[in-house]
Motif scaffolding. Structure first.
Motif: not given
Length: 281
Positions: A82, A109, A114-115, A118-121, A80
């Motif tokens: 960012k 991203a 993904k954004d 805003k998103d995580t990985c 998670n």
């Protein structure tokens, strides 16, 4: 899709114009003083404590991101995370320019759909094959042979460091552009021959040469530091980036090294070498 493509084009254009401006500023601004970019831990040492990954932690094929997680600069479990945090910590720790760090993180991203804002990985998500991760890596086995890219392949690292052909002012071994080109040539030839699913397009060739060039741009090619960083994915004690430009290492400053490494790659000698071995057998 067309709107997204146009939007990405103008965003990339803005980043590269910004990169050019930072490059100009680096010409006139004083270089960073020693320790200026260190992230201090509670005991006052230059870097937070190194803690090896435990079972269940997420790691990827990038030793720099793994090292950030191992030191707790990024979340230690590697989950998670960012994308914007990756940008900030890569910039702060290794002194890549904000433009450089932003572009690479945003590309990760985009690869995952993904954004960026805003998103995580999880770090392991970044190892989508032929996204960022690719065949003929200098530090990892091809995905065909190893499904987990989170662990460095020590024999490759030892072979690479053994090629160091220069020394610094302290008579310590140092890798050069020619050394990186030589090992890249061998890895590509070996991978092309041994991996039945081998793929390496022009984009990933340049990306691979850029990755290897960071060993010179950020570590100065110093074997003693690289051995710790690449094998343990640990930042050496009291280490500082050799990129000391005030606004960080920009694309414009970095790309010439990448192109020199790529230009020097020639697989033919290693193909012939393998052919001779076959004839003797």
């Amino acid at each position: 899709m067309l709107f997204k493509g146009i939007g990405h084009f103008f965003l990339d254009l803005r980043i590269f114009i910004w990169d050019a401006w930072l490059t100009l500023l680096n010409v006139v601004l004083p270089r960073l003083p020693s320790r200026a970019r260190g992230i201090d831990s509670e005991d006052g040492s230059l870097w937070p404590e190194y803690v090896p990954p435990k079972e269940g932690d997420s790691r990827c094929s990038c030793p720099a991101l793994n090292a950030l997680a191992n030191h707790g600069i990024l979340p230690h479990d590697g989950k998670n995370v960012k994308f914007t945090e990756i940008t900030d910590k890569v910039h702060e720790t290794f002194n890549f320019a904000v433009t450089f760090a932003t572009y690479v993180s945003r590309n990760g991203a985009d690869t995952l759909g993904k954004d960026y804002n805003k998103d995580t990985c999880n770090l392991s998500d970044l190892d989508k094959h032929n996204g960022i991760e690719h065949d003929a890596s200098l530090l990892r086995q091809d995905a065909y042979f190893s499904k987990s890219q989170g662990q460095p392949h020590i024999p490759y690292i030892e072979e690479l460091l053994a090629l160091a052909s220069s020394t610094d002012s302290n008579d310590k071994k140092v890798l050069t552009v020619a050394d990186l080109s030589k090992f890249s040539s061998k890895r590509r030839a070996d991978s092309r021959r041994e991996n039945p699913q081998f793929q390496l397009d022009d984009t990933h060739k340049i990306f691979g040469s850029a990755n290897s060039s960071t060993l010179l741009a950020i570590f100065g090619g110093k074997v003693d530091d690289l051995e710790i960083f690449l094998k343990e994915e640990r930042i050496p004690e009291r280490w500082e980036s050799t990129a000391r430009s005030r606004k960080g290492l920009t694309f414009i400053a970095f790309n010439p090294t990448t192109f020199k490494v790529e230009h020097g790659i020639d697989e033919k000698p290693y193909e012939k070498e393998e052919g001779k071995k076959g004839e003797k057998a």
